[in-house]
Design a protein around this motif. Sequence first.
Motif, PDB file in Angstrom:
ATOM      1  N   TYR A 139      -5.039   5.422  -0.605  1.00  0.00           N
ATOM      2  CA  TYR A 139      -3.940   4.509  -0.893  1.00  0.00           C
ATOM      3  C   TYR A 139      -4.084   3.908  -2.286  1.00  0.00           C
ATOM      4  O   TYR A 139      -5.181   3.826  -2.840  1.00  0.00           O
ATOM      5  CB  TYR A 139      -3.908   3.350   0.114  1.00  0.00           C
ATOM      6  CG  TYR A 139      -3.475   3.752   1.493  1.00  0.00           C
ATOM      7  CD1 TYR A 139      -2.176   4.166   1.744  1.00  0.00           C
ATOM      8  CD2 TYR A 139      -4.368   3.707   2.552  1.00  0.00           C
ATOM      9  CE1 TYR A 139      -1.789   4.529   3.023  1.00  0.00           C
ATOM     10  CE2 TYR A 139      -3.991   4.068   3.824  1.00  0.00           C
ATOM     11  CZ  TYR A 139      -2.697   4.477   4.055  1.00  0.00           C
ATOM     12  OH  TYR A 139      -2.305   4.838   5.309  1.00  0.00           O
ATOM     13  N   ASP A 198       1.054   5.616  -0.918  1.00  0.00           N
ATOM     14  CA  ASP A 198       0.164   6.766  -1.026  1.00  0.00           C
ATOM     15  C   ASP A 198      -0.403   6.819  -2.438  1.00  0.00           C
ATOM     16  O   ASP A 198       0.244   6.389  -3.400  1.00  0.00           O
ATOM     17  CB  ASP A 198       0.914   8.058  -0.709  1.00  0.00           C
ATOM     18  CG  ASP A 198       1.152   8.225   0.782  1.00  0.00           C
ATOM     19  OD1 ASP A 198       0.491   7.519   1.570  1.00  0.00           O
ATOM     20  OD2 ASP A 198       1.996   9.054   1.156  1.00  0.00           O
ATOM     21  N   ARG A 199      -1.582   7.373  -2.568  1.00  0.00           N
ATOM     22  CA  ARG A 199      -2.311   7.331  -3.841  1.00  0.00           C
ATOM     23  C   ARG A 199      -1.497   7.944  -4.973  1.00  0.00           C
ATOM     24  O   ARG A 199      -0.941   9.036  -4.851  1.00  0.00           O
ATOM     25  CB  ARG A 199      -3.628   8.052  -3.712  1.00  0.00           C
ATOM     26  CG  ARG A 199      -4.444   7.952  -4.976  1.00  0.00           C
ATOM     27  CD  ARG A 199      -5.857   8.387  -4.748  1.00  0.00           C
ATOM     28  NE  ARG A 199      -6.590   8.248  -5.987  1.00  0.00           N
ATOM     29  CZ  ARG A 199      -7.649   7.492  -6.114  1.00  0.00           C
ATOM     30  NH1 ARG A 199      -8.088   6.813  -5.090  1.00  0.00           N
ATOM     31  NH2 ARG A 199      -8.288   7.426  -7.254  1.00  0.00           N
ATOM     32  N   GLU A 252       0.860  -1.179   0.000  1.00  0.00           N
ATOM     33  CA  GLU A 252       0.000   0.000   0.000  1.00  0.00           C
ATOM     34  C   GLU A 252       0.896   1.227   0.000  1.00  0.00           C
ATOM     35  O   GLU A 252       1.631   1.464   0.954  1.00  0.00           O
ATOM     36  CB  GLU A 252      -0.879   0.036   1.249  1.00  0.00           C
ATOM     37  CG  GLU A 252      -2.104  -0.805   1.181  1.00  0.00           C
ATOM     38  CD  GLU A 252      -3.016  -0.559   2.362  1.00  0.00           C
ATOM     39  OE1 GLU A 252      -2.587   0.050   3.353  1.00  0.00           O
ATOM     40  OE2 GLU A 252      -4.167  -0.995   2.296  1.00  0.00           O
TER      41      GLU A 252
END
Length: 106
Positions: free
Chosen positions: A93, A23-24, A21
Amino acid sequence: MYAIVRSGGRQHKVAVGDVIEADRISTAKVGDTVELTTVLLVDGEAVTSDPWVLAGLKVQAEVVDHHKGDKINIQKYKNKTGYKKRMGHRQQYTALRITGIDSAKK
């Protein structure tokens, strides 16, 4: 073989097939291929941590999903003033599946 990669201010230990995962990544869509270029260490036949060698290495990943993390509740309070504030936050995420790690050329 594994590598340590920096993504979104965090460091991840990754191997081929792992799902992490990060950060977006807003520019990537599900199914796209992403290259993580900030490689800090590669451990294959020998451990490579030389920044000159690592500058040319990349880790390839496939975008699996975009989702939100767990909700974090934030409460602020000041005594004797009547100040109270409640907020919430859900981090965005991107789930990445590692598909390939470059090895250091000798």
